[in-house]
Design a protein around this motif. Structure first.
Motif, PDB file in Angstrom:
ATOM      1  N   UNK A   1       0.826  -1.216   0.000  1.00 43.32           N
ATOM      2  CA  UNK A   1       0.000   0.000   0.000  1.00 43.32           C
ATOM      3  C   UNK A   1       0.855   1.259   0.000  1.00 43.32           C
ATOM      4  N   UNK A   2       2.005   1.206   0.678  1.00 38.18           N
ATOM      5  CA  UNK A   2       2.821   2.437   0.628  1.00 38.18           C
ATOM      6  C   UNK A   2       3.548   2.554  -0.711  1.00 38.18           C
ATOM      7  N   UNK A   3       3.789   1.423  -1.374  1.00 35.41           N
ATOM      8  CA  UNK A   3       4.390   1.505  -2.718  1.00 35.41           C
ATOM      9  C   UNK A   3       3.402   2.048  -3.742  1.00 35.41           C
ATOM     10  N   UNK A   4       2.142   1.642  -3.569  1.00 34.56           N
ATOM     11  CA  UNK A   4       1.115   2.052  -4.542  1.00 34.56           C
ATOM     12  C   UNK A   4      -0.071   2.686  -3.821  1.00 34.56           C
ATOM     13  N   UNK A   5       0.065   3.936  -3.383  1.00 31.71           N
ATOM     14  CA  UNK A   5      -1.064   4.582  -2.697  1.00 31.71           C
ATOM     15  C   UNK A   5      -2.264   4.662  -3.638  1.00 31.71           C
ATOM     16  N   UNK A   6      -3.421   4.505  -3.047  1.00 32.66           N
ATOM     17  CA  UNK A   6      -4.642   4.509  -3.863  1.00 32.66           C
ATOM     18  C   UNK A   6      -4.866   5.891  -4.480  1.00 32.66           C
ATOM     19  N   UNK A   7      -5.080   5.926  -5.777  1.00 35.52           N
ATOM     20  CA  UNK A   7      -5.268   7.238  -6.427  1.00 35.52           C
ATOM     21  C   UNK A   7      -6.747   7.637  -6.400  1.00 35.52           C
ATOM     22  N   UNK A   8      -6.984   8.933  -6.462  1.00 34.20           N
ATOM     23  CA  UNK A   8      -8.373   9.391  -6.489  1.00 34.20           C
ATOM     24  C   UNK A   8      -8.997   9.081  -7.844  1.00 34.20           C
ATOM     25  N   UNK A   9     -10.259   8.735  -7.810  1.00 39.22           N
ATOM     26  CA  UNK A   9     -10.934   8.364  -9.061  1.00 39.22           C
ATOM     27  C   UNK A   9     -11.603   9.581  -9.697  1.00 39.22           C
ATOM     28  N   UNK A  10     -11.712   9.544 -11.015  1.00 35.10           N
ATOM     29  CA  UNK A  10     -12.462  10.567 -11.757  1.00 35.10           C
ATOM     30  C   UNK A  10     -13.847  10.018 -12.077  1.00 35.10           C
ATOM     31  N   UNK A  11     -14.672  10.920 -12.625  1.00 32.19           N
ATOM     32  CA  UNK A  11     -15.936  10.432 -13.175  1.00 32.19           C
ATOM     33  C   UNK A  11     -15.723  10.233 -14.662  1.00 32.19           C
ATOM     34  N   UNK A  12     -16.168   9.108 -15.179  1.00 30.54           N
ATOM     35  CA  UNK A  12     -16.014   8.843 -16.612  1.00 30.54           C
ATOM     36  C   UNK A  12     -16.692   9.960 -17.412  1.00 30.54           C
ATOM     37  N   UNK A  13     -16.017  10.449 -18.436  1.00 31.56           N
ATOM     38  CA  UNK A  13     -16.565  11.569 -19.217  1.00 31.56           C
ATOM     39  C   UNK A  13     -17.823  11.172 -19.989  1.00 31.56           C
ATOM     40  N   UNK A  14     -17.993   9.872 -20.218  1.00 35.04           N
ATOM     41  CA  UNK A  14     -19.182   9.447 -20.970  1.00 35.04           C
ATOM     42  C   UNK A  14     -20.333   9.027 -20.064  1.00 35.04           C
ATOM     43  N   UNK A  15     -20.018   8.222 -19.020  1.00 38.20           N
ATOM     44  CA  UNK A  15     -21.128   7.649 -18.256  1.00 38.20           C
ATOM     45  C   UNK A  15     -21.154   8.096 -16.798  1.00 38.20           C
ATOM     46  N   UNK A  16     -20.142   8.832 -16.366  1.00 36.18           N
ATOM     47  CA  UNK A  16     -20.049   9.354 -14.997  1.00 36.18           C
ATOM     48  C   UNK A  16     -19.746   8.312 -13.922  1.00 36.18           C
ATOM     49  N   UNK A  17     -19.468   7.085 -14.329  1.00 34.78           N
ATOM     50  CA  UNK A  17     -19.086   6.081 -13.332  1.00 34.78           C
ATOM     51  C   UNK A  17     -17.615   6.305 -12.934  1.00 34.78           C
ATOM     52  N   UNK A  18     -17.229   5.849 -11.721  1.00 35.46           N
ATOM     53  CA  UNK A  18     -15.853   6.102 -11.268  1.00 35.46           C
ATOM     54  C   UNK A  18     -14.813   5.344 -12.085  1.00 35.46           C
TER      55      UNK A  18
END
Ligand code: SF4
Ligand SMILES: [Zn+2]
Ligand SMILES: [Zn+2]
Length: 301
Positions: free
Chosen positions: A267-284
């Motif tokens: 987890x410290x090697x790969x911290x969780x990144x923040x998700x975007x909303x999909x530009x087409x469907x708005x899903x994460x």
């Protein structure tokens, strides 16, 4: 053979603990271990509304039964089931029926969502036009629909029936493929906007035990295999682990424990990144366009 805990006849020999168990003590042990995993990771808490991913296969049918049995008395806790119908002829109809049956018997709210309704095509139709493997489309679209449906119906968590065999295979496969980042993501670090937290109450239960528990409780268990199921990479890993476990019982637990020990480092090697909303469907999604929308536009071409 007698049960190691009482005078009754044993129905199951638990290899990892080297104990024969009667029906009562097998069921007790099974349920105790489910509760142990649930408590350890705080999978179920008061105030939760838990969506169960219920395909109608043996694992998810048993999961639905066990969760209702162990937790339905708790106040401020709700369960409902979601079945995704991908549209796989001569296969999915049967498991959808099982899912409907078990939900009726358990008096559980049940929602069936279809690929056809959301994506315009069944999986059978998708594989005729798409170039990727059926499981690629199926996996991405099913995850997408489960998360979207669970979230829209107010779920706080999404329970899946992944068992110890599945987990051990996935961990080993990620090692073999040197996909350490994916390994780090196997257990999420925190809750993310738009993504319903996944829980795996069977993560420390062998697949064999799930089947035995299902039979002992007269659950409608079917063994039909999906016609598309061919797991060229997974199969040798599965067979190797099966063989290894047979010679050295309990090794699947060891794989899980080793993974848990190195998890903080991962987890410290790969911290969780923040998700975007999909530009087409708005899903994460971690990208601009989600994987489902990408696959869909590729199919539509
Ligand atoms: S085997 Fe592949 S295609 Fe069949 S249900 Fe599983 S993921 Fe979908
Ligand atoms: Zn006993
Ligand atoms: Zn999208």
């Amino acid at each position: 053979m007698k049960c190691s805990k009482c005078e009754r006849d044993a129905v199951y020999f638990q290899r990892h603990s080297n104990r024969p168990l009667c029906k009562r003590h097998f069921v007790e042990d099974f349920e105790r271990r489910v509760k142990y995993s649930v408590n350890r990771f705080k999978m179920i808490e008061r105030g939760d509304r838990i969506a169960i991913a219920l395909s109608g296969g043996k694992d998810s049918t048993t999961l639905t039964f066990v969760l209702k049995k162990l937790y339905s008395q708790i106040k401020d806790l709700e369960f409902f089931a979601i079945t995704v119908d991908e549209g796989i002829e001569n296969y999915r109809e049967k498991t959808v029926k099982v899912a409907e049956k078990i939900c009726r018997e358990l008096d559980l709210e049940h929602v069936v969502v279809k690929f056809k309704d959301y994506f315009g095509l069944t999986l059978d139709e998708i594989v005729k036009v798409g170039e990727k493997k059926p499981c690629t489309y199926c996996g991405v679209f099913r995850k997408y629909l489960l998360n979207k449906t669970a979230r829209e119906l107010g779920a706080t968590k999404l329970a899946t029936a992944h068992n110890l065999d599945d987990e051990a295979q996935t961990i080993m496969l990620n090692f073999i493929n040197a996909d350490v980042e994916r390994l780090a993501r196997l257990i999420p670090q925190r809750k993310q906007e738009g993504l319903v937290m996944r829980i795996k109450p069977f993560r420390e239960i062998y697949e064999r035990e799930i089947v035995v528990y299902g039979f002992l409780n007269d659950l409608p268990i079917i063994f039909d295999e999906c016609p598309y199921s061919e797991t060229p990479v997974r199969a040798p890993v599965r067979d190797f682990l099966y063989d290894f476990e047979r010679k050295y019982p309990g090794r699947k637990f060891s794989i899980l424990r080793s993974f848990e020990k190195i998890l903080p480092a991962l987890h410290s090697m790969y911290p969780q990144i923040n998700l975007n909303k999909c530009e087409r469907c708005s899903e994460p999604t971690p990208r601009k366009i989600c994987q489902a929308c990408n696959l869909l536009s590729e199919i539509m071409k």
